[in-house]
Scaffold this motif. Structure first.
Motif, PDB file in Angstrom:
ATOM      1  N   TYR A  87       0.844  -1.201   0.000  1.00 18.26           N
ATOM      2  CA  TYR A  87       0.000   0.000   0.000  1.00 18.26           C
ATOM      3  C   TYR A  87       0.878   1.249   0.000  1.00 18.26           C
ATOM      4  N   ARG A  88       1.885   1.257   0.864  1.00 13.97           N
ATOM      5  CA  ARG A  88       2.809   2.399   0.926  1.00 13.97           C
ATOM      6  C   ARG A  88       3.538   2.582  -0.400  1.00 13.97           C
ATOM      7  N   ALA A  89       4.008   1.495  -0.983  1.00 13.54           N
ATOM      8  CA  ALA A  89       4.736   1.590  -2.250  1.00 13.54           C
ATOM      9  C   ALA A  89       3.849   2.157  -3.355  1.00 13.54           C
ATOM     10  N   ALA A  90       2.584   1.756  -3.376  1.00 16.68           N
ATOM     11  CA  ALA A  90       1.663   2.232  -4.412  1.00 16.68           C
ATOM     12  C   ALA A  90       1.480   3.737  -4.335  1.00 16.68           C
ATOM     13  N   PHE A  91       1.288   4.250  -3.137  1.00 11.86           N
ATOM     14  CA  PHE A  91       1.042   5.685  -2.988  1.00 11.86           C
ATOM     15  C   PHE A  91       2.328   6.504  -3.018  1.00 11.86           C
ATOM     16  N   ALA A  92       3.444   5.895  -2.638  1.00 16.55           N
ATOM     17  CA  ALA A  92       4.718   6.609  -2.701  1.00 16.55           C
ATOM     18  C   ALA A  92       5.092   6.940  -4.138  1.00 16.55           C
ATOM     19  N   ARG A  96       1.861  13.289  -4.716  1.00 16.38           N
ATOM     20  CA  ARG A  96       1.011  14.469  -4.843  1.00 16.38           C
ATOM     21  C   ARG A  96      -0.472  14.118  -4.922  1.00 16.38           C
ATOM     22  N   ALA A  97      -0.776  12.862  -5.150  1.00 18.72           N
ATOM     23  CA  ALA A  97      -2.178  12.433  -5.198  1.00 18.72           C
ATOM     24  C   ALA A  97      -2.725  12.115  -3.812  1.00 18.72           C
ATOM     25  N   ILE A  98      -1.858  12.004  -2.822  1.00 15.29           N
ATOM     26  CA  ILE A  98      -2.285  11.520  -1.508  1.00 15.29           C
ATOM     27  C   ILE A  98      -3.327  12.432  -0.870  1.00 15.29           C
ATOM     28  N   SER A  99      -3.067  13.736  -0.817  1.00 17.71           N
ATOM     29  CA  SER A  99      -4.019  14.626  -0.142  1.00 17.71           C
ATOM     30  C   SER A  99      -5.372  14.618  -0.845  1.00 17.71           C
ATOM     31  N   LEU A 100      -5.376  14.538  -2.157  1.00 16.28           N
ATOM     32  CA  LEU A 100      -6.625  14.497  -2.910  1.00 16.28           C
ATOM     33  C   LEU A 100      -7.408  13.225  -2.597  1.00 16.28           C
ATOM     34  N   LEU A 101      -6.732  12.088  -2.604  1.00 15.13           N
ATOM     35  CA  LEU A 101      -7.422  10.816  -2.404  1.00 15.13           C
ATOM     36  C   LEU A 101      -7.814  10.604  -0.941  1.00 15.13           C
ATOM     37  N   MET A 102      -7.032  11.149  -0.010  1.00 14.00           N
ATOM     38  CA  MET A 102      -7.355  10.999   1.411  1.00 14.00           C
ATOM     39  C   MET A 102      -8.608  11.770   1.794  1.00 14.00           C
ATOM     40  N   THR A 103      -8.911  12.821   1.051  1.00 16.70           N
ATOM     41  CA  THR A 103     -10.046  13.680   1.415  1.00 16.70           C
ATOM     42  C   THR A 103     -11.251  13.463   0.503  1.00 16.70           C
ATOM     43  N   SER A 104     -11.231  12.392  -0.270  1.00 19.37           N
ATOM     44  CA  SER A 104     -12.349  12.066  -1.161  1.00 19.37           C
ATOM     45  C   SER A 104     -12.893  10.691  -0.805  1.00 19.37           C
ATOM     46  N   PRO A 105     -14.212  10.521  -0.739  1.00 17.13           N
ATOM     47  CA  PRO A 105     -14.788   9.213  -0.418  1.00 17.13           C
ATOM     48  C   PRO A 105     -14.349   8.153  -1.428  1.00 17.13           C
ATOM     49  N   VAL A 106     -14.171   6.941  -0.940  1.00 19.36           N
ATOM     50  CA  VAL A 106     -13.737   5.833  -1.798  1.00 19.36           C
ATOM     51  C   VAL A 106     -14.965   5.155  -2.401  1.00 19.36           C
ATOM     52  N   ARG A 107     -14.964   5.047  -3.733  1.00 20.16           N
ATOM     53  CA  ARG A 107     -16.084   4.404  -4.418  1.00 20.16           C
ATOM     54  C   ARG A 107     -15.640   3.286  -5.365  1.00 20.16           C
ATOM     55  N   LEU A 150       8.304   9.802   2.052  1.00 20.55           N
ATOM     56  CA  LEU A 150       9.306   9.339   1.102  1.00 20.55           C
ATOM     57  C   LEU A 150       9.642  10.389   0.048  1.00 20.55           C
ATOM     58  N   SER A 151       8.729  11.339  -0.170  1.00 19.38           N
ATOM     59  CA  SER A 151       8.987  12.390  -1.151  1.00 19.38           C
ATOM     60  C   SER A 151       9.629  13.621  -0.519  1.00 19.38           C
ATOM     61  N   ALA A 152       9.805  13.599   0.788  1.00 21.96           N
ATOM     62  CA  ALA A 152      10.397  14.741   1.490  1.00 21.96           C
ATOM     63  C   ALA A 152      11.919  14.705   1.366  1.00 21.96           C
ATOM     64  N   PRO A 153      12.584  15.829   1.597  1.00 26.94           N
ATOM     65  CA  PRO A 153      14.051  15.828   1.597  1.00 26.94           C
ATOM     66  C   PRO A 153      14.591  14.874   2.664  1.00 26.94           C
ATOM     67  N   GLU A 154      15.714  14.262   2.366  1.00 29.62           N
ATOM     68  CA  GLU A 154      16.302  13.331   3.329  1.00 29.62           C
ATOM     69  C   GLU A 154      16.656  14.051   4.630  1.00 29.62           C
ATOM     70  N   VAL A 155      17.162  15.268   4.518  1.00 33.34           N
ATOM     71  CA  VAL A 155      17.475  16.077   5.698  1.00 33.34           C
ATOM     72  C   VAL A 155      16.365  17.106   5.860  1.00 33.34           C
ATOM     73  N   PRO A 177      20.851   7.518   5.121  1.00 31.09           N
ATOM     74  CA  PRO A 177      19.880   7.839   4.068  1.00 31.09           C
ATOM     75  C   PRO A 177      18.545   7.104   4.165  1.00 31.09           C
ATOM     76  N   ALA A 178      18.379   6.211   5.132  1.00 35.18           N
ATOM     77  CA  ALA A 178      17.153   5.411   5.193  1.00 35.18           C
ATOM     78  C   ALA A 178      16.194   5.905   6.271  1.00 35.18           C
ATOM     79  N   ARG A 179      16.207   7.207   6.545  1.00 35.77           N
ATOM     80  CA  ARG A 179      15.383   7.741   7.623  1.00 35.77           C
ATOM     81  C   ARG A 179      13.916   7.378   7.473  1.00 35.77           C
ATOM     82  N   ALA A 180      13.346   7.607   6.283  1.00 41.58           N
ATOM     83  CA  ALA A 180      11.918   7.370   6.078  1.00 41.58           C
ATOM     84  C   ALA A 180      11.569   5.895   6.226  1.00 41.58           C
ATOM     85  N   ASP A 181      12.409   5.015   5.675  1.00 45.30           N
ATOM     86  CA  ASP A 181      12.136   3.579   5.777  1.00 45.30           C
ATOM     87  C   ASP A 181      12.241   3.096   7.218  1.00 45.30           C
ATOM     88  N   ARG A 182      13.232   3.569   7.936  1.00 51.10           N
ATOM     89  CA  ARG A 182      13.391   3.155   9.333  1.00 51.10           C
ATOM     90  C   ARG A 182      12.251   3.673  10.197  1.00 51.10           C
TER      91      ARG A 182
END
Length: 205
Positions: A87-92, A96-107, A150-155, A177-182
């Motif tokens: 699920y994480r890999a699909a949305f990663a 930029r689609a995350i905020s749109l899809l999180m705030t829209s009902p799932v059909r 995952l799309s944010a800067p590493e630092v 470099p694996a901050r987000a994964d850890r």
């Protein structure tokens, strides 16, 4: 001239084009989708029910990467962990689609179908019915927040004067470099551990 052999427009092309616009710009409009496809806006509306219909086509495209076979794993927590990772890999792939899809009902039926399987997995494992949606929503929040990370800067913390924040600066250097994964591994493990405790205590929150 005869009619073209291939239709100029279909739902798949509409969804792919809208998602491309989101990946590029962070949002879309139906007229923009139409212009990119070289058709009139009214032609797009012939295939979808307004902007909400296009959003669901976008969702359908994003979840192409989500592997529902992970929900066949047992025990329940192994299935939930594996599903969360796909699920994480699909949305990663489309942050930029995350905020749109999180705030829209799932059909989308196939997305509803996967959540139905998750709900059944939890009920069959012994969770109370009124605990199922908090668990699912909590997992959504964890996974989508991490996908966005995952799309944010590493630092993320720019420490120009290390004497002002020496421990933070040292911690960032030590993390690598694996901050987000850890961070995802840590929070997912904690979430699942809490869910196991809830189940062992009778399944109610």
């Amino acid at each position: 001239m005869g009619r073209p052999r291939k239709a100029l427009l279909d739902r798949t092309r509409i969804g792919a084009t809208a998602l491309q616009l989101i990946d590029e710009k962070g949002d879309f409009t139906v007229p923009e989708v139409a212009r990119r496809l070289g058709v009139q806006t009214a032609s797009v509306y012939h295939h979808v029910d307004g902007r909400a219909g296009v959003v669901e086509l976008i969702r359908d495209r994003v979840v192409d990467r989500l592997d529902p076979s992970t929900l066949d794993l047992r025990p329940w927590d192994a299935a939930l962990e594996a599903w969360a990772r796909t699920y994480r890999a699909a949305f990663a792939a489309h942050p930029r689609a995350i905020s749109l899809l999180m705030t829209s009902p799932v059909r989308v039926p196939r997305v509803i179908g996967q959540y139905e399987r998750v709900a059944g997995l939890l009920v069959d494992a012994g969770f109370a019915e009124d605990a199922v949606m908090p668990v699912i929503t909590g997992l959504d929040n964890l996974v989508l927040g991490s996908a966005l990370d995952l799309s944010a800067p590493e630092v993320m913390w720019i420490v120009e004067d290390e004497s002002a924040a020496p421990r933070l600066a040292a911690a960032q250097r030590a993390t690598g470099p694996a901050r987000a994964d850890r961070a995802f591994d840590l929070t997912l493990a904690g979430f699942l551990a809490y869910c196991r405790e809830v189940r062992q205590a009778g399944g109610a929150l």
